[in-house]
Design a protein around this motif. Structure first.
Motif, short mmCIF file in Angstrom:
data_model
loop_
_atom_site.label_atom_id
_atom_site.label_comp_id
_atom_site.label_asym_id
_atom_site.label_seq_id
_atom_site.Cartn_x
_atom_site.Cartn_y
_atom_site.Cartn_z
N ASP A 1 0.61 -0.96 0.60
CA ASP A 1 0.37 0.01 -0.08
C ASP A 1 0.67 1.25 0.36
OD1 ASP A 1 0.45 -0.43 2.06
OD2 ASP A 1 -0.93 0.33 3.45
N SER A 2 2.14 0.84 0.43
CA SER A 2 3.53 2.06 0.44
C SER A 2 4.07 2.22 -0.65
CB SER A 2 3.63 1.88 1.38
OG SER A 2 5.30 2.96 1.56
N ARG A 3 3.86 3.48 -1.61
CA ARG A 3 4.40 4.34 -2.91
C ARG A 3 5.77 3.61 -3.04
NH1 ARG A 3 6.50 7.68 -6.00
NH2 ARG A 3 6.86 9.22 -3.71
N LEU A 4 6.44 4.76 -1.66
CA LEU A 4 7.38 4.20 -2.16
C LEU A 4 8.22 2.78 -1.59
CD1 LEU A 4 7.86 7.78 0.46
CD2 LEU A 4 8.96 6.87 -1.62
N ALA A 5 7.02 2.18 -0.84
CA ALA A 5 8.21 0.42 -0.58
C ALA A 5 8.18 0.07 -1.80
CB ALA A 5 7.08 0.37 0.34
N LYS B 1 7.70 0.93 -5.18
CA LYS B 1 9.32 1.93 -6.36
C LYS B 1 10.54 1.47 -4.92
CE LYS B 1 10.98 6.45 -7.27
NZ LYS B 1 11.14 7.56 -7.33
N GLU B 2 10.60 1.48 -3.93
CA GLU B 2 11.63 0.50 -3.13
C GLU B 2 12.43 -0.80 -4.15
OE1 GLU B 2 14.13 1.70 -1.24
OE2 GLU B 2 15.26 0.27 -1.72
N ASN C 1 13.85 -0.41 -7.29
CA ASN C 1 14.96 -0.18 -7.38
C ASN C 1 15.82 -1.78 -7.29
OD1 ASN C 1 14.76 2.58 -7.46
ND2 ASN C 1 14.76 2.81 -5.21
N ASN D 1 11.97 2.06 5.74
CA ASN D 1 12.18 1.51 4.48
C ASN D 1 11.59 2.73 2.83
OD1 ASN D 1 12.06 -0.68 2.82
ND2 ASN D 1 9.78 -0.33 2.25
N ASN D 2 10.56 3.82 3.31
CA ASN D 2 10.48 4.41 3.05
C ASN D 2 11.09 5.48 2.77
OD1 ASN D 2 7.61 3.77 2.74
ND2 ASN D 2 6.75 4.09 4.53
N THR E 1 13.83 4.73 0.41
CA THR E 1 13.57 5.48 -1.43
C THR E 1 13.62 6.40 -1.72
OG1 THR E 1 12.00 3.28 -1.24
CG2 THR E 1 11.79 4.44 -3.26
N LEU F 1 4.64 9.90 4.16
CA LEU F 1 5.79 8.84 3.77
C LEU F 1 5.03 7.26 2.84
CD1 LEU F 1 9.20 9.81 4.56
CD2 LEU F 1 7.39 10.62 3.01
N GLN F 2 4.19 7.28 4.25
CA GLN F 2 4.05 5.70 4.65
C GLN F 2 2.14 5.92 3.03
OE1 GLN F 2 5.08 2.81 5.05
NE2 GLN F 2 2.49 1.63 4.86
N GLU G 1 0.69 8.64 2.10
CA GLU G 1 0.68 9.76 1.04
C GLU G 1 -0.55 11.27 0.96
OE1 GLU G 1 2.57 7.98 -2.38
OE2 GLU G 1 4.66 8.70 -1.31
N ARG H 1 -3.73 9.09 0.36
CA ARG H 1 -4.43 8.52 1.87
C ARG H 1 -4.71 9.24 2.94
NH1 ARG H 1 -3.11 2.62 2.45
NH2 ARG H 1 -5.39 3.27 3.42
#
Lengths: 243, 366
Positions: free
Chosen positions: A8-12, A14-15, A18, B198-199, B202, B252-253, B255, B257
Motif C-alpha cells: 500500500d505504500s508507493r515508496l515501498a 518503488k523500493e 529499485n 524503508n520509505n 527510497t 510518507l507511508q 501519502e 491517503r
C-alpha cells in the motif's frame, strides 16, 4: 518471468522496483495497493511471482491468496516479523523484512524462480499440462491458524464437508472455503476425477479397482481408503483409464 | 520502544535464598527453645518432687530428643505435602496424627527405659513399674506439648506464607504490566519504525530534501521515545514536535491517503501532559481509522481551552472500512488512561465517542 508487486505504500513499491532493476529476466506486470486490486491483478495477469505485503488496508496478504483463482509463487514482505508467518511449514514460503538488502532480495528471488522452473516429478506431469481454468501447480489454504501451500500432485482426495471441501494430502488435511464444483472446474479432469457427489480423487493415487453394486465401482487409494464411484461416473472412469 | 528493563532475576533469587536461610535459623531456634524449655520444666518438676536422679535426667533428655525428632518429621511432612493445603485440612490431619504420635512417643520411651535398665542394671533400683493410667497420662502430656508446638509452627508458617504470596502476587502484577507495556511498545512502534526507514530509503533517491526532513523527524521522535521519562510531564510544545514528526513519517507511508487538519490554541503550548499521550491518540487514529480504509481519510486534531481550569485534546478519525490489522487498541487506551490518572488523578479523563467519526477526547487540568 512475470512479477506482481502488492504494497500500500508507493515508496515501498518503488523500493522493490529499485531492488528489481538488476534482474532483467523479471518484469513487473502490475502493482496493487490492496487486497481487492491484488486479487484482480493476479487473476488477470497470472504472474509467476508475487511480492506480497502482509498488511493491506482491506485485509492481509493471506486474504489475497485465498481469494485469487490462481496461486503464484509468493514472497511475503513485511516491516516486522509476524506470528502469522510462523504458521507455515519450513520452506513453504519466503518472506523479506523491510527494509530489504539487495543480497537478501536476490536470494529470495533466486529460490522462487528456481522453484517454479523445477523439473516436475512424474506424478505431477499430468498436472502441469494446461488445466481448464488455471495452470497452477499449487493451492493456498488457510485452515484456522495454519497455512499451507499444497502441490496439487500431493492431493489424493477432495471431499465435501458442509459448505466447504477438505483436501487430503500427504499426512495432513485442510479445509478450503470453496465448493466442490468450483474446485472440479479448475482441475484437470484426467487427473482429478469426480467419483461421486461428495468426492474427487487423484487418479495417480488409485491402487485397486473393483466392481460394485448397481454397476458402480469401488476404488482403493494408495493408503487403503476406498471411494465409491457412482454408476453415472463409472463409465467416464473406465473411459478415462482407456486413454 | 527499546527494552531496557533491568534484569533483577538474580536479585530475587538471592533474596529468596536469604529468606530461606532466615526461616531455617528461626526453626532451629524454635526447636531448641521449645524442647529445651520442656526439658528444663521437667527437671524443675523433678526437683520439686525431690526425685533427683541421673537416670531420670537421661530419660527427660531422651524424651525431648524424641519429641523434637517427631516435630521435625511433622515439619518435613508440612513442607513437602501439606504446605499448599488449607489450614483446616492440616488441622484435621493433626487431630488424629498427634495423639497417635504421642502414644508412639510413650511406647518408645517405655522401650528406651527398658533398654537403659537392661544396659545399666545399676539403675534398677529406680525403676518402678508405671500403671497403664500413668502411661496414658504421660501420653496426654506429650500430646499437649506436640499440639502446642504445631500451633506455634503453623501460625508462624501460615503467616509467612500469606505475606510471601501477597508480595509475590504484587510483584507478578507489576511484572505483567511492565511486560505488557514493553511488548505493546515494541510491537506497535517497530512496525511503524521499519516502514518509515524503508520509505526514507527510497525517498533519498527520489526527493533528497524530503528525505532529510524525514530523517530529522525520525530523530525527534526517537529522542522523545527514548529519552522521555514516563514519570515526568512534558510541555505541549514538546509533545507537538513528536506528533508532527510522527505525522510527517506516516505521510510518507500513506501519502494522499492521509490528510491532517490541526487547530491549536497557541496559549496552551506550555501546558503540561504525560509524554507521548497525544502521540498515542494520533497513532491509534491512524492505525484504526486511516490505515483500515482504502482511500484513507482526514485526521483532525483540535487543542483548546474548555474552562478556566481545563483544556482538552481532541483527535478525530473516520471509521475503519475494514477490520484493523492490529489489536491492542483497548490496551493502548487503557494504558494512556492509567498514565493520565497517575499524573492528575480524577482531574484528567479520556473518552471515546463513535458516530460518523471516531473522536478521542482527553481533558487535562491546567
Amino acid at each position: 518471468m512475470k512479477l506482481l508487486i502488492v504494497d500500500d505504500s508507493r515508496l515501498a513499491r518503488k523500493e522493490l522496483q529499485n531492488l528489481l532493476s538488476r534482474h532483467s529476466d523479471l518484469y513487473v506486470v502490475a502493482e496493487a495497493t490492496d487486497v481487492k486490486t491484488a486479487v484482480a491483478a493476479i487473476n488477470e495477469h497470472q504472474p509467476d511471482i508475487v511480492l506480497l505485503d502482509i498488511h493491506l488496508p482491506d485485509g492481509d496478504g493471506f486474504d489475497v491468496l485465498e481469494q485469487a483463482d490462481y496461486t503464484p509463487q509468493v514472497i511475503f514482505t513485511t516491516a516486522y516479523e509476524q506470528h502469522a508467518l510462523r504458521a507455515f511449514e519450513l520452506n513453504a514460503l519466503d518472506y523479506l523484512l523491510k527494509p530489504v538488502t539487495q543480497e537478501r532480495f536476490d536470494l529470495a528471488l533466486e529460490r522462487r524462480a528456481f522453484k517454479s522452473l523445477d523439473p516436475v516429478p512424474t506424478t505431477a506431469i499430468a498436472i502441469s499440462k494446461p488445466l481448464p481454468k488455471t495452470r497452477t501447480d499449487q493451492v493456498f489454504v488457510r485452515d484456522g491458524e495454519r497455512c499451507h501451500f499444497i502441490k496439487l500432485s500431493n492431493i489424493y482426495l477432495i471431499s465435501v464437508e458442509g459448505n466447504y471441501v477438505r483436501l487430503y494430502f500427504q499426512q495432513s488435511k485442510a479445509l478450503l472455503a470453496k465448493s466442490l464444483n468450483y474446485i472440479e472446474e479448475r482441475l484437470d479432469p484426467s487427473v482429478f476425477f469426480r467419483a461421486n457427489r461428495q468426492q474427487i480423487i487423484n487418479m495417480d493415487y488409485v491402487d485397486k479397482i473393483e466392481p460394485w453394486v448397481n454397476e458402480g465401482l469401488i476404488v482403493t487409494l494408495h493408503n487403503g481408503e476406498s471411494v465409491e464411484v457412482s454408476r453415472r461416473q463409472a463409465k467416464a472412469f473406465k473411459h478415462n483409464l482407456e486413454l | 520502544m527499546f527494552s531496557d528493563a533491568p534484569n533483577n532475576m538474580s536479585d530475587q533469587h538471592q533474596g529468596s535464598i536469604k529468606i530461606l536461610q532466615d526461616t531455617a535459623r528461626q526453626y532451629i531456634k524454635l526447636q531448641l527453645l521449645f524442647w529445651g524449655g520442656y526439658l528444663l520444666l521437667n527437671l524443675i518438676f523433678m526437683g520439686l518432687w525431690g526425685a533427683k536422679s541421673f537416670f531420670l535426667l537421661i530419660l527427660f533428655l531422651l524424651l525431648s530428643i524424641v519429641l523434637a525428632s517427631m516435630t521435625h518429621a511433622l515439619r518435613y511432612f508440612y513442607k513437602h505435602r501439606a504446605h499448599a493445603w488449607p489450614l483446616y485440612k492440616t488441622a484435621l490431619y493433626l487431630l488424629w496424627a498427634l495423639p497417635l504420635l504421642a502414644l508412639a512417643a510413650q511406647a518408645l520411651m517405655v522401650g528406651l527405659t527398658r533398654l537403659l535398665v537392661f544396659v545399666f542394671p545399676v539403675l534398677i533400683a529406680n525403676n518402678q513399674p508405671i500403671s497403664i493410667g500413668g502411661l496414658l497420662g504421660y501420653a496426654m502430656n506429650y500430646c499437649i506439648m506436640l499440639t502446642l508446638w504445631c500451633a506455634i509452627y503453623l501460625l508462624r508458617a501460615e503467616f509467612t506464607k500469606r505475606r510471601h504470596s501477597e508480595v509475590a502476587y504484587w510483584q507478578l502484577q507489576a511484572q505483567l504490566k511492565d511486560n505488557e507495556l514493553q511488548f505493546l511498545r515494541s510491537q506497535i512502534n517497530s512496525h511503524f519504525l521499519f516502514n518509515a526507514i524503508n520509505n526514507l530509503r527510497t525517498l533519498i533517491t527520489e526527493d533528497a530534501q524530503a528525505a532529510r526532513k524525514g530523517m530529522a523527524s525520525l530523530s525527534v521522535l526517537l529522542r522523545g521515545l527514548l529519552q522521555s521519562d514516563s514519570q515526568q510531564l512534558v510541555t505541549l510544545r514538546d509533545e507537538l514536535d513528536w506528533v508532527q514528526g510522527y505525522l510527517y513519517l506516516e505521510s510518507l507511508q500513506f501519502e494522499h491517503r492521509l490528510s491532517t487538519h490541526m487547530e491549536i490554541d497557541e496559549n496552551l503550548l506550555t501546558a503540561k501532559l504525560p509524554p507521548l499521550v497525544m502521540q498515542t491518540l494520533v497513532e491509534n487514529a491512524i492505525k484504526h481509522g486511516i490505515a483500515a480504509r482504502r482511500q484513507g481519510g482526514e485526521l483532525r486534531i483540535c487543542i483548546q481551552r474548555i474552562s478556566t481550569e481545563y483544556w482538552q485534546i481532541e483527535v478525530q478519525n473516520p471509521l475503519p472500512e475494514f477490520q484493523p490489522m492490529h489489536i491492542g487498541n483497548q490496551i493502548g487506551l487503557r494504558n494512556t488512561r492509567e498514565r493520565l490518572h497517575m499524573a492528575f488523578g480524577h482531574k484528567a479523563s479520556l473518552d471515546l465517542e463513535f458516530s460518523t467519526l471516531v473522536t478521542t477526547r482527553v481533558q487535562l487540568p491546567l
